[in-house]
Design a protein around this motif. Structure first.
Motif, PDB file in Angstrom:
ATOM      1  N   HIS A 159      41.455   5.213  95.121  1.00 57.83           N
ATOM      2  CA  HIS A 159      41.616   5.467  96.474  1.00 57.83           C
ATOM      3  C   HIS A 159      40.791   4.630  97.473  1.00 57.83           C
ATOM      4  N   GLY A 160      40.274   3.512  97.204  1.00 57.50           N
ATOM      5  CA  GLY A 160      39.599   2.731  98.179  1.00 57.50           C
ATOM      6  C   GLY A 160      38.187   2.904  98.085  1.00 57.50           C
ATOM      7  N   TYR A 161      37.573   3.602  97.425  1.00 52.43           N
ATOM      8  CA  TYR A 161      36.251   3.634  97.507  1.00 52.43           C
ATOM      9  C   TYR A 161      35.515   2.361  96.921  1.00 52.43           C
ATOM     10  N   THR A 162      34.744   1.727  97.687  1.00 51.76           N
ATOM     11  CA  THR A 162      33.626   0.541  97.319  1.00 51.76           C
ATOM     12  C   THR A 162      32.386   0.484  97.479  1.00 51.76           C
ATOM     13  N   ALA A 163      31.662  -0.273  96.711  1.00 50.88           N
ATOM     14  CA  ALA A 163      30.186  -0.276  97.038  1.00 50.88           C
ATOM     15  C   ALA A 163      29.678  -1.633  96.877  1.00 50.88           C
ATOM     16  N   ALA A 172      22.151  -8.220  86.670  1.00 48.58           N
ATOM     17  CA  ALA A 172      20.978  -7.719  85.841  1.00 48.58           C
ATOM     18  C   ALA A 172      21.411  -6.940  84.743  1.00 48.58           C
ATOM     19  N   ASP A 173      20.651  -7.293  83.652  1.00 48.38           N
ATOM     20  CA  ASP A 173      20.703  -6.637  82.357  1.00 48.38           C
ATOM     21  C   ASP A 173      21.339  -5.218  82.100  1.00 48.38           C
ATOM     22  N   ASN A 174      20.915  -4.483  83.136  1.00 44.91           N
ATOM     23  CA  ASN A 174      21.258  -3.004  82.797  1.00 44.91           C
ATOM     24  C   ASN A 174      22.537  -2.494  83.684  1.00 44.91           C
ATOM     25  N   VAL A 175      23.246  -3.581  84.200  1.00 43.51           N
ATOM     26  CA  VAL A 175      24.404  -3.115  85.180  1.00 43.51           C
ATOM     27  C   VAL A 175      25.357  -3.198  84.211  1.00 43.51           C
ATOM     28  N   MET A 176      26.322  -2.235  84.091  1.00 46.22           N
ATOM     29  CA  MET A 176      27.164  -2.099  83.036  1.00 46.22           C
ATOM     30  C   MET A 176      28.401  -1.455  83.700  1.00 46.22           C
ATOM     31  N   VAL A 177      29.807  -1.601  82.817  1.00 49.84           N
ATOM     32  CA  VAL A 177      30.928  -0.937  83.293  1.00 49.84           C
ATOM     33  C   VAL A 177      30.968   0.046  81.928  1.00 49.84           C
ATOM     34  N   ALA A 178      30.880   1.279  81.989  1.00 45.23           N
ATOM     35  CA  ALA A 178      30.425   2.211  80.967  1.00 45.23           C
ATOM     36  C   ALA A 178      31.578   3.363  81.079  1.00 45.23           C
ATOM     37  N   ARG A 195      33.289   3.878  84.734  1.00 46.69           N
ATOM     38  CA  ARG A 195      32.540   3.729  85.923  1.00 46.69           C
ATOM     39  C   ARG A 195      31.574   2.414  85.864  1.00 46.69           C
ATOM     40  N   ALA A 196      31.044   2.098  87.102  1.00 42.42           N
ATOM     41  CA  ALA A 196      30.027   1.127  87.265  1.00 42.42           C
ATOM     42  C   ALA A 196      28.695   2.183  87.038  1.00 42.42           C
ATOM     43  N   VAL A 197      27.720   1.351  86.457  1.00 41.74           N
ATOM     44  CA  VAL A 197      26.356   1.863  86.475  1.00 41.74           C
ATOM     45  C   VAL A 197      25.318   0.905  86.921  1.00 41.74           C
ATOM     46  N   VAL A 198      24.607   0.950  88.076  1.00 38.71           N
ATOM     47  CA  VAL A 198      23.812   0.032  88.563  1.00 38.71           C
ATOM     48  C   VAL A 198      22.446   0.684  88.941  1.00 38.71           C
ATOM     49  N   PRO A 199      21.684   0.922  87.812  1.00 38.06           N
ATOM     50  CA  PRO A 199      20.578   2.110  87.771  1.00 38.06           C
ATOM     51  C   PRO A 199      19.688   1.732  88.654  1.00 38.06           C
ATOM     52  N   SER A 206      27.162   3.073  92.426  1.00 39.78           N
ATOM     53  CA  SER A 206      27.619   3.112  91.063  1.00 39.78           C
ATOM     54  C   SER A 206      29.112   3.759  90.998  1.00 39.78           C
ATOM     55  N   PRO A 207      30.153   3.157  91.487  1.00 36.87           N
ATOM     56  CA  PRO A 207      31.528   3.754  91.400  1.00 36.87           C
ATOM     57  C   PRO A 207      31.796   4.272  90.324  1.00 36.87           C
ATOM     58  N   LYS A 208      32.416   5.624  90.478  1.00 37.40           N
ATOM     59  CA  LYS A 208      33.283   5.968  89.377  1.00 37.40           C
ATOM     60  C   LYS A 208      34.934   5.727  89.523  1.00 37.40           C
ATOM     61  N   TRP A 209      35.462   5.899  88.218  1.00 34.53           N
ATOM     62  CA  TRP A 209      37.134   5.611  88.506  1.00 34.53           C
ATOM     63  C   TRP A 209      37.292   3.911  88.917  1.00 34.53           C
ATOM     64  N   LEU A 210      36.380   3.346  88.313  1.00 33.09           N
ATOM     65  CA  LEU A 210      36.389   1.705  88.682  1.00 33.09           C
ATOM     66  C   LEU A 210      37.540   1.172  88.265  1.00 33.09           C
TER      67      LEU A 210
END
Ligand SMILES: Nc1nc2c(c(=O)[nH]1)N[C@H]1C(S)=C(S)[C@@H](COP(=O)(O)O)O[C@H]1N2
Ligand SMILES: [Mo]
Length: 242
Positions: A159-163, A172-178, A195-199, A206-210
């Motif tokens: 639905h168009g949510y972006t970050a 970075a090492d800890n950035v994931m698609v989880a 979802r994305a995880v950008v801790p 960290s967008p959900k439903w990526l």
């Protein structure tokens, strides 16, 4: 300036703050308070105090300023996407030499990592040591062949949510698609199927439903960044509002 998260929560936040103020004064240094015969355990305050005493391996305080620790991710809403893994597609595109469209099963064939990370929501809660399973954004980037001109990553969701995230921070090492949190498949309110995880940035990054990861040369402020929130969102310098 529109700050929907805040206006929506003002009452609850004020009550919670009044309660916490009371607890702080009443409890000072203890985790148990007796009130009118009932005993209350304030586990959240204990967790917050413990976190405040800790330092991360990178030298930063474990808990960014103005944050309190809670035990589990609080579902923060948003317009959900289709949770079915079988129908899910993740597009990796933009300034890359080989755009890719991944199905859920394709992600499972990549190098899977399990990482324990801390997340920090701009509404002042933090969760320490959430365990996510997924793939690194860095590995997806390498497969796509990101062009040297790329400077930012735009995480795209249903639905168009972006970050928007600076490229060095997105890789970075800890950035994931989880797709897994604390041993369970990601629940729908938390972004199923992935979802994305950008801790290390506030959790709205960290967008959900990526649905997409797009590499761009020019920055594109996203959903919250165009609604009064900070473009960068570093919790340690409290980059909450733009
Ligand atoms: N697609 C999408 N992703 C989103 C949001 C949203 O509204 N839509 N909200 C963001 C915000 S503001 C936060 S704090 C976190 C909350 O994640 P949680 O609901 O799993 O705790 O998700 C982020 N990802
Ligand atoms: Mo948020």
């Amino acid at each position: 300036m529109i700050r929907p998260e805040h206006s929506r929560r003002t009452d609850a936040v004020q009550k919670a703050m009044a309660r916490r103020e009371f607890i702080r004064k009443a409890a000072r240094g203890t985790t148990v308070v007796a009130l009118g015969g009932a005993v209350y355990y304030f586990a959240d305050d204990r967790l917050t105090r413990e976190a405040r005493a800790q330092t991360r391996p990178d030298g930063r305080p474990r808990l960014p300023p103005g944050q309190r620790v809670i035990e589990k991710l609080r579902p923060m809403g948003g317009r959900q996407g289709d949770p079915a893994p079988g129908r899910h597609r993740l597009k990796v595109h933009g300034a890359v030499s080989t755009p890719e469209v991944y199905g859920f099963r394709d992600l499972l064939k990549m190098k899977i990592v399990e990482q324990s990370v801390d997340v920090h929501c701009v509404t002042a809660w933090s969760v320490l040591g959430a365990t996510f399973v997924g793939v690194r954004v860095r590995d997806l980037a390498a497969k796509a062949g990101v062009k040297s001109t790329a400077r930012h990553v735009i995480f795209e969701a249903a639905h168009g949510y972006t970050a928007n995230v600076q490229i060095d921070e997105a890789l970075a090492d800890n950035v994931m698609v989880a797709w897994e949190l604390d041993g369970e498949p990601l629940a729908r309110p938390h972004g199923a199927p992935v979802r994305a995880v950008v801790p290390d940035l506030y959790f709205w990054k960290s967008p959900k439903w990526l649905t997409g990861i797009r590499f761009v040369e020019r920055d594109e402020p996203g959903y919250w960044e165009t609604r009064g929130y900070h473009n960068h969102a570093d919790p340690w310098t409290e980059e909450r509002y733009g």
